[in-house]
Design an enzyme around this catalytic site. Structure first.
Site, PDB file in Angstrom:
ATOM      1  N   GLU A 103       0.816  -1.203   0.000  1.00  0.00           N
ATOM      2  CA  GLU A 103       0.000   0.000   0.000  1.00  0.00           C
ATOM      3  C   GLU A 103       0.855   1.261   0.000  1.00  0.00           C
ATOM      4  O   GLU A 103       0.615   2.182  -0.776  1.00  0.00           O
ATOM      5  CB  GLU A 103      -0.888  -0.015   1.243  1.00  0.00           C
ATOM      6  CG  GLU A 103      -2.257   0.564   1.010  1.00  0.00           C
ATOM      7  CD  GLU A 103      -2.658   1.382   2.211  1.00  0.00           C
ATOM      8  OE1 GLU A 103      -2.071   1.152   3.295  1.00  0.00           O
ATOM      9  OE2 GLU A 103      -3.518   2.264   2.078  1.00  0.00           O
ATOM     10  N   GLY A 104       1.881   1.284   0.854  1.00  0.00           N
ATOM     11  CA  GLY A 104       2.740   2.461   0.929  1.00  0.00           C
ATOM     12  C   GLY A 104       3.428   2.725  -0.395  1.00  0.00           C
ATOM     13  O   GLY A 104       3.468   3.850  -0.906  1.00  0.00           O
ATOM     14  N   ASP A 127      -0.534  -9.881   3.045  1.00  0.00           N
ATOM     15  CA  ASP A 127      -1.797  -9.711   3.766  1.00  0.00           C
ATOM     16  C   ASP A 127      -3.023  -9.759   2.871  1.00  0.00           C
ATOM     17  O   ASP A 127      -4.143  -9.858   3.371  1.00  0.00           O
ATOM     18  CB  ASP A 127      -1.787  -8.365   4.513  1.00  0.00           C
ATOM     19  CG  ASP A 127      -0.793  -8.357   5.650  1.00  0.00           C
ATOM     20  OD1 ASP A 127      -0.375  -9.450   6.079  1.00  0.00           O
ATOM     21  OD2 ASP A 127      -0.428  -7.262   6.106  1.00  0.00           O
TER      22      ASP A 127
END
Lengths: 341, 341, 341, 341
Positions: A103-104, A127
């Site tokens: 995500e980052g 995840d």
């Protein structure tokens, strides 16, 4: 065409498979050049990179980790990158940048893309919580490692009448706990998505013992939290300086259950074992397809998107869509699994 | 409600996981009764069945095979079943029948359904070639076994300068060969969907040797066939009575390559190892979801359909749709894999 | 002949293989009867037992745990058993008792044997620390599980520049740490047999980073201890009541290294995963041979001894010899391994 | 000191672990130089070699194959080597040669040693048939691969009522068949050491079916042979030119059993899968110890011997002793296994 590739964020089985696939497709399929930036965006900013040819990616398909390294980057330096992205693109002479990350990383990729850099993202997270794609590579391997651990713990719990609490990864989304719990046949599953009542877990274990099934295995995501008031004295363990250290919900829940049940409860914290090592066949195939399609997208000038699995197809999804919200476990999936508390 | 369940057709990792899931959902979720017919449709016709409770399915989630057994049934007897299906349904007092099986079984299921039996199918095949569902359980396990074999063969081929031909399952569809070939990094992949030119394989191997990569691994589906004229003297091996025996395309291709290349080529026929044993976590989750949704469908009176994976959801698909044509590997997937010949 | 068998102590992969082998050899080879006492010596004292036939042991060869269960027994009740062992032997009509267990169990077995019971011991410990036998079953499986974890951690440590501390089992003897550390290529190994200097570990890691190898994996036995003064502030983590909980040397060492090195160090505590699940082929063969030879010993009236591996042979060793001192890792083995601190 | 190392003969998991260990011990422990000859003795004769430092052996501990390559050498050229061994030793400036290989290699090593070359042998064979050592590395991995296959086949044989014939490696000695057969619980085991009666196998299977156990798994070494007259029409399969091809005893036995029993019998030929890939922890430890002790022997000028495992110790054994006769499975071990035919 000249393509830059980098890996950023935490480790994830399949990173090398993407790198290999990008290099294969670009070199063999299109006669491109590929350069790999070292340690994620850091290499891009600091000019650490190396050309990648077929020999560099020989034998890495099944290897864990990333041959390019990975490192965290401060937000400030990312902004710096966005501001200078025209200059950066020119400096390396790249026609496309393929950042592989979670995500980052995808948020950073979006910043760079918005600033004008030709970016094709490849989503990565064990995840499985990135929106816009059915699955991410690395997840299947993590679930496999966790399931094998639950398989092993189950026989020992059964013959030695114990309660085992297995803590698996998943800070904000409980996919690993859900699927490894289902695959391993865990009697209780706790997810970040739904605060759990310790009382219900206690009751479930007591009923099992009453029925003669004198053991239980509980699979808890690291991000799972007890419902308010459900674990009143809950505190982590502290070191000699009063700092809480390495004591996630798995350890605390095992302490709580042991206290309330009056039976031996043992925590097993799988930790980084879930992140490393040889990817499963599933993850290698998905990673390879992502790499291939990322190169194709670059050649189509299809920038600002990331590769995504939808059903059996690989499609392109706007980076914006991928990073707006996490993909968490929906209620139906919890209902289906039956043992989610 | 009273539900009958049976498993038919070849072995497939995950069958027991479906049975367990059906029993769990039906008994715990709905208070139903479940009976299991033995040896597929044979048990239904001959009255061989037993009640299934939670104890019967304890510990079977991770076990290969099927606790209900499986056997082939002649077409005539199936017709007999269809003709008497009202009587059969009544005899066992079942409100729903859940047959778990491959194309043949689902075709039979459709016959029974058309004749008025309340049927919910569950698709099963390691070959992944049933239409209407993105994936079938058992496939992931088969691909995993084949990939592990290719991983092992690759190191030995490399250090000992050999050509290895691995024959994997897949009579009509090449999914196992495609995905294990991609996951294992096979240098050549041969599928039933596209006749292969032996010349091209020979050329690929020769070019590898010329480049200093003095080994090659070729992954061939059992149903793959050489293009006409491509393997002129091709014949199987015959026993003392002149009958061709146990010599699939893998063996024949290895003989052919050895002859043409003048280099050692060895066939490895994985065979039934791909069909048995512990299912992967992926297959256990999919099988468990299929079982759960089959029971729900029965309670919704949603008959004549089978469970199917679409994206991340389990949906119901008409049996008719599932059995009209095989799901084969499309051209795009071959193109993507790059090493399909 | 009528033979009683029981399993006592902690879990160990291979227990079921011994039980199966005892039953096979006794029933098929000698026409004996076998009864299994439940939950170790408890079953012997309390009269909980069941006859074991071939069906009872079908399919258990590869299964973890023990079908007979296991439980701790207080010392007092063991003395009670010893005092009444003539009566016990008569009550069950057994001509031989085969207790399978670790040091505690074998000590109990010796007490019973000294008191006149016809006992043939079978040694069991994943720790491999029983004297008189080259190896014990369960150890190979534990080392395998730990090695696989180290393999996985190594790739992730390497690509993400981390120090990983893996804590493996071994309270008094460091065999698991030694062999999994060697097999996994750990850069540091800490054993109970030799207090380790934290300074030396710190120096080793720093030198690695200085050489460009920016990661390290340290394998530490749960019973390893720092040399006096070497880890001055060392303390475990405490819960809200001030009790130290679940924080072994692995966690403490990771905290210490992180503090001193100024680099991320992560503990991974493998715990009970090492004790459960399918035994390796090696352990199954050893367990099967032990069971077979225990029955033969009973038929030779060769009591008061336990089965032992010496080279490639199974021999009988006096129980007295087995329990007088633990078999710990000798200096030569540490020297050989090179990375023991 | 300057040490030469080479690997010769067939592939064997653990070769890289020995090379790594030799380099580590020599460089770090003694400050030696190490050179690696390529493709076995061929590299020694033809001058193909390269220096080996720590970087060259980084990451190879768990990798199958051999980074030095291996190739067969004609007997004539070996004689040439022996005749010129003084010259060869001088040419490379080596003070010791460590050849790692099987019976053929050790015989060659003995020739060179007798001719005056300072040789320390390291025995290698997945077949475990070298005299003078309790075990060889590679064997445990091969047994593990074969056992996993038998595990998988057993569940499928059981639920689908089949006879499975698994052919494992072992041309002259049946160790792999014996131990994987025991570990997998095969119902029949056939070894090169004892001609088997097909009638007895047929009877065993028939009795199983009569007892309701409608399946059987038979584990046969590739070198096993039927007793004279026991399989009268036995012939291999032939290709279009009348040459027998790739049809070992496993295939022939399956044909025979199917014919006589009137039940489906399927052969599974594991082949080279047993030789490649990641070694087990056991094999990595043994290989690492062999490498370490070989360097120590070189420094002690302890030439003309090979490393050997005796009990838990590594000792040195004269090459002469190692190559005079094969270590075959003794009668006691067959008796113990119970299912050897």
């Amino acid at each position: 065409m000249r393509i830059g590739v980098l890996t950023a964020g935490g480790d994830c089985p399949g990173l090398n498979a993407v790198i290999r696939s990008v290099v294969h497709r670009a070199l063999v399929g299109h006669g491109d050049e590929v350069i790999g930036f070292e340690d994620g965006f850091k290499g891009l900013l600091d000019g650490h990179y190396r050309p990648l040819d077929l020999n560099n990616v020989s034998g890495i398909l099944a290897r864990g980790g990333t041959i390019l390294g990975s490192a965290r980057l401060e937000r400030d330096r990312l902004r710096e990158a966005a501001e200078n992205c025209g200059e950066l693109t020119e400096r390396y002479g790249i026609d496309a940048l393929i950042p592989i990350g979670g995500e980052g990383t995808l948020t950073a990729a979006r910043m760079l893309s918005d600033a004008g850099m030709p970016v094709v993202g490849v989503p990565k997270t064990i995840d499985n919580d990135i929106s816009g794609t059915d699955r991410t590579f690395g997840f299947d391997t993590a679930v496999g490692v966790a399931t094998e651990a639950i398989d092993r713990l189950k026989t020992t719990a059964e013959s030695h009448q114990r309660v085992m609490v297995v803590e698996v990864m998943g800070r904000h989304a409980g996919w690993i706990a859900l699927e490894s719990g289902m695959a391993g046949g865990a009697h209780g599953i706790c997810l970040p998505e739904r605060p759990f009542e310790v009382d219900s877990l206690v009751k479930m274990v007591e009923e099992r013992f009453a029925r003669g099934k004198k053991f239980a295995v509980i699979c808890v995501a690291e991000g799972a939290r007890p419902a308010e008031g459900s674990m009143p004295y809950e505190k982590g363990l502290v070191d000699q300086f009063g700092h809480e250290r390495f004591t996630g919900i798995g350890t605390r829940l095992a302490i709580e259950l042991e206290t309330r049940l009056g039976k031996e409860a043992r925590p097993v914290i799988l930790g980084h074992v879930q992140r490393g090592g040889t990817p499963t066949a599933y993850d290698r195939v998905l990673a390879t397809r992502f790499g291939w399609h990322a190169v194709e997208a670059a050649h189509r000038q299809d920038f600002g998107n990331m590769t995504a699995l939808r059903g059996t197809d690989i499609t392109m999804v706007p980076l914006a869509e991928a990073v707006t919200e996490l993909k968490t476990v929906p209620d139906e999936r919890m209902y289906e699994a039956e043992s989610v508390f």
